[in-house]
Scaffold this active site. Structure first.
Site, PDB file in Angstrom:
ATOM      1  N   GLY A  11     -19.278  16.171  18.156  1.00  0.00           N
ATOM      2  CA  GLY A  11     -20.210  15.421  17.301  1.00  0.00           C
ATOM      3  C   GLY A  11     -21.466  16.216  16.984  1.00  0.00           C
ATOM      4  N   ALA A  83     -17.765  10.256  17.549  1.00  0.00           N
ATOM      5  CA  ALA A  83     -17.205   8.895  17.469  1.00  0.00           C
ATOM      6  C   ALA A  83     -17.264   8.425  16.031  1.00  0.00           C
ATOM      7  CB  ALA A  83     -18.025   7.931  18.335  1.00  0.00           C
ATOM      8  N   SER A 126     -23.076   2.787  24.558  1.00  0.00           N
ATOM      9  CA  SER A 126     -23.959   2.151  23.570  1.00  0.00           C
ATOM     10  C   SER A 126     -24.406   0.758  23.998  1.00  0.00           C
ATOM     11  CB  SER A 126     -23.194   2.042  22.246  1.00  0.00           C
ATOM     12  OG  SER A 126     -23.811   1.111  21.403  1.00  0.00           O
ATOM     13  N   GLU A 128     -24.468  -1.562  22.077  1.00  0.00           N
ATOM     14  CA  GLU A 128     -23.562  -2.504  21.402  1.00  0.00           C
ATOM     15  C   GLU A 128     -22.544  -3.086  22.385  1.00  0.00           C
ATOM     16  OE1 GLU A 128     -23.081  -3.681  17.893  1.00  0.00           O
ATOM     17  OE2 GLU A 128     -25.189  -3.335  18.278  1.00  0.00           O
ATOM     18  N   TYR A 150     -16.140  -1.749  17.209  1.00  0.00           N
ATOM     19  CA  TYR A 150     -16.884  -0.597  17.716  1.00  0.00           C
ATOM     20  C   TYR A 150     -17.351  -0.857  19.153  1.00  0.00           C
ATOM     21  CZ  TYR A 150     -20.870   2.536  18.502  1.00  0.00           C
ATOM     22  OH  TYR A 150     -21.745   3.441  19.053  1.00  0.00           O
ATOM     23  N   LYS A 154     -16.331   1.141  22.584  1.00  0.00           N
ATOM     24  CA  LYS A 154     -17.312   1.802  23.464  1.00  0.00           C
ATOM     25  C   LYS A 154     -17.185   1.303  24.904  1.00  0.00           C
ATOM     26  CE  LYS A 154     -19.660   4.859  21.088  1.00  0.00           C
ATOM     27  NZ  LYS A 154     -19.704   6.277  21.477  1.00  0.00           N
ATOM     28  N   HIS A 180     -31.284   4.693  18.322  1.00  0.00           N
ATOM     29  CA  HIS A 180     -32.292   5.746  18.160  1.00  0.00           C
ATOM     30  C   HIS A 180     -32.108   6.403  16.802  1.00  0.00           C
ATOM     31  CE1 HIS A 180     -28.969   7.076  20.776  1.00  0.00           C
ATOM     32  NE2 HIS A 180     -28.976   8.192  20.038  1.00  0.00           N
TER      33      HIS A 180
HETATM   34  P1  NDP Z   1     -23.196  10.194  13.979  1.00  0.00           P
HETATM   35  O1  NDP Z   1     -22.357   9.199  13.261  1.00  0.00           O
HETATM   36  O2  NDP Z   1     -24.405  10.761  13.305  1.00  0.00           O
HETATM   37  O3  NDP Z   1     -22.271  11.436  14.399  1.00  0.00           O
HETATM   38  C1  NDP Z   1     -20.948  11.251  14.809  1.00  0.00           C
HETATM   39  C2  NDP Z   1     -20.309  12.609  15.036  1.00  0.00           C
HETATM   40  O4  NDP Z   1     -18.955  12.413  15.472  1.00  0.00           O
HETATM   41  C3  NDP Z   1     -20.239  13.500  13.773  1.00  0.00           C
HETATM   42  O5  NDP Z   1     -20.530  14.819  14.148  1.00  0.00           O
HETATM   43  C4  NDP Z   1     -18.773  13.377  13.378  1.00  0.00           C
HETATM   44  O6  NDP Z   1     -18.286  14.491  12.667  1.00  0.00           O
HETATM   45  C5  NDP Z   1     -18.124  13.318  14.750  1.00  0.00           C
HETATM   46  N1  NDP Z   1     -16.742  12.817  14.701  1.00  0.00           N
HETATM   47  C6  NDP Z   1     -16.324  11.614  14.263  1.00  0.00           C
HETATM   48  N2  NDP Z   1     -14.994  11.508  14.390  1.00  0.00           N
HETATM   49  C7  NDP Z   1     -14.560  12.680  14.911  1.00  0.00           C
HETATM   50  C8  NDP Z   1     -13.277  13.206  15.273  1.00  0.00           C
HETATM   51  N3  NDP Z   1     -12.175  12.488  15.093  1.00  0.00           N
HETATM   52  N4  NDP Z   1     -13.206  14.437  15.789  1.00  0.00           N
HETATM   53  C9  NDP Z   1     -14.320  15.176  15.966  1.00  0.00           C
HETATM   54  N5  NDP Z   1     -15.567  14.748  15.625  1.00  0.00           N
HETATM   55  C10 NDP Z   1     -15.671  13.521  15.110  1.00  0.00           C
HETATM   56  O7  NDP Z   1     -23.584   9.531  15.379  1.00  0.00           O
HETATM   57  P2  NDP Z   1     -24.931   9.684  16.259  1.00  0.00           P
HETATM   58  O8  NDP Z   1     -25.297  11.107  16.348  1.00  0.00           O
HETATM   59  O9  NDP Z   1     -25.918   8.684  15.809  1.00  0.00           O
HETATM   60  O10 NDP Z   1     -24.407   9.164  17.669  1.00  0.00           O
HETATM   61  C11 NDP Z   1     -23.793  10.047  18.601  1.00  0.00           C
HETATM   62  C12 NDP Z   1     -22.953   9.236  19.576  1.00  0.00           C
HETATM   63  O11 NDP Z   1     -23.776   8.298  20.258  1.00  0.00           O
HETATM   64  C13 NDP Z   1     -21.836   8.407  18.935  1.00  0.00           C
HETATM   65  O12 NDP Z   1     -20.761   8.384  19.848  1.00  0.00           O
HETATM   66  C14 NDP Z   1     -22.444   7.023  18.806  1.00  0.00           C
HETATM   67  O13 NDP Z   1     -21.432   6.036  18.792  1.00  0.00           O
HETATM   68  C15 NDP Z   1     -23.283   6.975  20.071  1.00  0.00           C
HETATM   69  N6  NDP Z   1     -24.460   6.137  20.050  1.00  0.00           N
HETATM   70  C16 NDP Z   1     -25.404   6.306  19.064  1.00  0.00           C
HETATM   71  C17 NDP Z   1     -26.573   5.585  19.087  1.00  0.00           C
HETATM   72  C18 NDP Z   1     -27.612   5.734  18.021  1.00  0.00           C
HETATM   73  O14 NDP Z   1     -28.480   4.855  17.945  1.00  0.00           O
HETATM   74  N7  NDP Z   1     -27.593   6.805  17.239  1.00  0.00           N
HETATM   75  C19 NDP Z   1     -26.832   4.615  20.175  1.00  0.00           C
HETATM   76  C20 NDP Z   1     -25.779   4.536  21.149  1.00  0.00           C
HETATM   77  C21 NDP Z   1     -24.650   5.282  21.090  1.00  0.00           C
HETATM   78  P3  NDP Z   1     -18.304  14.588  11.041  1.00  0.00           P
HETATM   79  O15 NDP Z   1     -19.641  15.198  10.718  1.00  0.00           O
HETATM   80  O16 NDP Z   1     -17.159  15.463  10.765  1.00  0.00           O
HETATM   81  O17 NDP Z   1     -18.166  13.195  10.504  1.00  0.00           O
HETATM   82  P1  GDR Z   2     -26.294  -0.885  14.779  1.00  0.00           P
HETATM   83  O1  GDR Z   2     -27.183  -0.133  13.663  1.00  0.00           O
HETATM   84  O2  GDR Z   2     -25.232  -1.707  14.184  1.00  0.00           O
HETATM   85  O3  GDR Z   2     -27.252  -1.536  15.722  1.00  0.00           O
HETATM   86  O4  GDR Z   2     -25.571   0.346  15.484  1.00  0.00           O
HETATM   87  P2  GDR Z   2     -27.442  -0.441  12.120  1.00  0.00           P
HETATM   88  O5  GDR Z   2     -28.648   0.331  11.768  1.00  0.00           O
HETATM   89  O6  GDR Z   2     -26.226  -0.255  11.285  1.00  0.00           O
HETATM   90  O7  GDR Z   2     -27.784  -2.030  12.109  1.00  0.00           O
HETATM   91  C1  GDR Z   2     -28.890  -2.573  12.808  1.00  0.00           C
HETATM   92  C2  GDR Z   2     -29.106  -4.021  12.389  1.00  0.00           C
HETATM   93  O8  GDR Z   2     -29.564  -4.065  11.035  1.00  0.00           O
HETATM   94  C3  GDR Z   2     -28.908  -5.135  10.371  1.00  0.00           C
HETATM   95  N1  GDR Z   2     -28.891  -4.882   8.927  1.00  0.00           N
HETATM   96  C4  GDR Z   2     -28.286  -3.850   8.312  1.00  0.00           C
HETATM   97  N2  GDR Z   2     -27.595  -2.800   8.804  1.00  0.00           N
HETATM   98  C5  GDR Z   2     -27.132  -1.873   7.933  1.00  0.00           C
HETATM   99  N3  GDR Z   2     -26.488  -0.811   8.397  1.00  0.00           N
HETATM  100  N4  GDR Z   2     -27.316  -1.999   6.577  1.00  0.00           N
HETATM  101  C6  GDR Z   2     -27.986  -3.052   6.027  1.00  0.00           C
HETATM  102  O9  GDR Z   2     -28.133  -3.149   4.825  1.00  0.00           O
HETATM  103  C7  GDR Z   2     -28.511  -4.026   6.937  1.00  0.00           C
HETATM  104  N5  GDR Z   2     -29.242  -5.161   6.773  1.00  0.00           N
HETATM  105  C8  GDR Z   2     -29.464  -5.669   7.972  1.00  0.00           C
HETATM  106  C9  GDR Z   2     -27.511  -5.152  10.988  1.00  0.00           C
HETATM  107  O10 GDR Z   2     -26.861  -6.393  10.713  1.00  0.00           O
HETATM  108  C10 GDR Z   2     -27.849  -4.901  12.456  1.00  0.00           C
HETATM  109  O11 GDR Z   2     -28.166  -6.112  13.083  1.00  0.00           O
HETATM  110  C11 GDR Z   2     -26.254   1.571  15.767  1.00  0.00           C
HETATM  111  C12 GDR Z   2     -25.214   2.706  15.674  1.00  0.00           C
HETATM  112  O12 GDR Z   2     -25.893   3.943  15.781  1.00  0.00           O
HETATM  113  C13 GDR Z   2     -24.199   2.595  16.786  1.00  0.00           C
HETATM  114  O13 GDR Z   2     -23.359   3.750  16.783  1.00  0.00           O
HETATM  115  C14 GDR Z   2     -24.947   2.530  18.121  1.00  0.00           C
HETATM  116  O14 GDR Z   2     -24.040   2.414  19.198  1.00  0.00           O
HETATM  117  C15 GDR Z   2     -25.922   1.364  18.120  1.00  0.00           C
HETATM  118  O15 GDR Z   2     -26.833   1.530  17.046  1.00  0.00           O
HETATM  119  C16 GDR Z   2     -26.717   1.260  19.406  1.00  0.00           C
END
Ligand code: NDP
Ligand code: GDR
Length: 325
Positions: A11, A83, A126, A128, A150, A154, A180
């Site tokens: 990732g 992921a 997560s 979630e 999702y 997780k 974040h």
């Molecule tokens: P992103 O969606 O920004 O990045 C996901 C990464 O996973 C990308 O590099 C993507 O590659 C890669 N990927 C997806 N599918 C595959 C696959 N089949 N094989 C190899 N690589 C793959 O996520 P974040 O950086 O925001 O999050 C990182 C991790 O943390 C994730 O697992 C997410 O679920 C988890 N997480 C994130 C939170 C957040 O708030 N950001 C909070 C809690 C957990 P590509 O560029 O090719 O699509």
């Molecule tokens: P989340 O993040 O689902 O918490 O998952 P997201 O920013 O998508 O949604 C947060 C909240 O905002 C509400 N919402 C909307 N969301 C999106 N995307 N678009 C809209 O237009 C909109 N309007 C309102 C949603 O309903 C939700 O309640 C993120 C991801 O990074 C996950 O991979 C990670 O695990 C969790 O955070 C922690």
């Protein structure tokens, strides 16, 4: 001179992967990143690092590619961040979400167990997973109650990591991270959609911003702070899981208001509710109790909610301004 530590990040092209690579390079690691092929290059978040890291082709769906990657990287630390991470997509593609986000973890763990069992393993769990739990705030003991495919995937990834730790004595840990964000956040996530939308409205490039549920509350922090916590978890003497978050929740509406305020606009004139963005099931209120991380990792977030909103809006202003030139 002692050999550099080696880290493999899955990732690496995502938000967290790119910040974690920045951090590990600062700490003088040799950084390897797993990248899957796509028809157009998706390296914009790691463009600035391309001469400093080694990219290895591979896919979480393909066990052989993971084996090759771990052999080549020979890592001391593996960060499994890859992921399908967008919650709404998990309803439209529940099976592939399960393949990437759940079974993908087992494929990585099996690979580490077979090829490099001494490597330390981080799994991106997560908040979630807590879903609609009645317990507030959430800590490492809070029972899971996921509300999306999702979240369910997780939970699987979380427990399989724990099971590999207990069954095979791997140093395998989960960071249960709350939301974040950053200027590198994907444009489909709500915070970035808002910061980008606000700037477009300010510059006259859009008339309104369509959103879903404004009442949901999340504990939002700054992504580089969370990557620091991931690193710290793998430096501990014994493997254990940690909740990571700020302990402060805000509604989507709070984020909207703060972002529009940053550019001096009244959000009520521009935000429209579009049913398309309302989810089949919502997670209403998440907030972290990260006291274990504060005590053991000595971790605390450095960037507040207000600073985060400002950082994101200003970054989008600068980016869109530059693009228009
Ligand atoms: P992103 O969606 O920004 O990045 C996901 C990464 O996973 C990308 O590099 C993507 O590659 C890669 N990927 C997806 N599918 C595959 C696959 N089949 N094989 C190899 N690589 C793959 O996520 P974040 O950086 O925001 O999050 C990182 C991790 O943390 C994730 O697992 C997410 O679920 C988890 N997480 C994130 C939170 C957040 O708030 N950001 C909070 C809690 C957990 P590509 O560029 O090719 O699509
Ligand atoms: P989340 O993040 O689902 O918490 O998952 P997201 O920013 O998508 O949604 C947060 C909240 O905002 C509400 N919402 C909307 N969301 C999106 N995307 N678009 C809209 O237009 C909109 N309007 C309102 C949603 O309903 C939700 O309640 C993120 C991801 O990074 C996950 O991979 C990670 O695990 C969790 O955070 C922690």
């Amino acid at each position: 001179m002692p050999a550099k530590k080696r880290a493999l990040i899955t990732g690496i092209t995502g938000q967290d992967g790119s910040y974690l690579a920045d951090l590990l390079l600062e700490k003088d690691y040799q950084v390897f990143g797993l990248v899957r092929r796509s028809s157009t290059s998706n390296y914009r978040r790691i463009e600035h690092l391309k001469d400093k890291i080694t990219l290895i082709p591979g896919d979480l769906l393909d066990q052989m590619s993971l084996i090759q990657a771990v052999k080549e990287a020979n890592p001391d630390e593996v960060y499994n961040l890859a992921a399908q991470s967008f919650v709404p997509t998990s309803w439209t593609s529940p099976l592939s979400t399960g393949e990437f986000t759940a079974l993908g973890v087992t494929r990585m763990l099996e690979t580490v167990r077979l090829i490099k069992p001494k490597a330390k393993f981080y799994q991106a769990s997560s908040s979630e997973m807590f879903g609609n739990t009645p317990h507030t705030p959430q800590n490492e003991q809070t029972p899971f109650s996921p509300r999306s495919p999702y979240g369910v995937a997780k939970v699987y990834g979380h427990f399989i990591t724990l099971n590999y730790r207990e069954s095979y004595n791997l140093f395998a840990v989960s960071g249960i991270c709350f939301n974040h964000e950053s200027p590198r956040r994907g444009l489909e996530f709500v915070t970035r959609k808002i910061s980008d939308g606000v700037v477009r409205i300010k510059l006259g490039l859009a008339k309104d911003l369509k959103l879903g549920n404004l009442d949901a509350k999340r504990d939002w922090g700054y992504a580089p702070d969370y990557c620091r916590a991931m690193y710290l978890m793998l430096q501990q003497p014994k493997p254990q899981d940690f909740v990571i978050g700020t302990g402060v929740a805000h509604s989507v509406k709070d984020f909207v208001k703060a972002a529009f305020d940053t550019v001096g606009l009244d959000w009520k004139k521009y935000v429209k509710i579009d049913k398309k963005f309302i989810r089949p099931a919502e997670v209403d209120h998440l907030v972290a109790d990260a006291s274990k991380a504060k005590k053991i990792l000595k971790w605390k977030p450095e960037v507040s909610f207000e600073q985060l909103v400002k950082i994101m809006v200003e970054a989008d202003l600068a980016r869109i301004f530059k693009e228009r030139k």
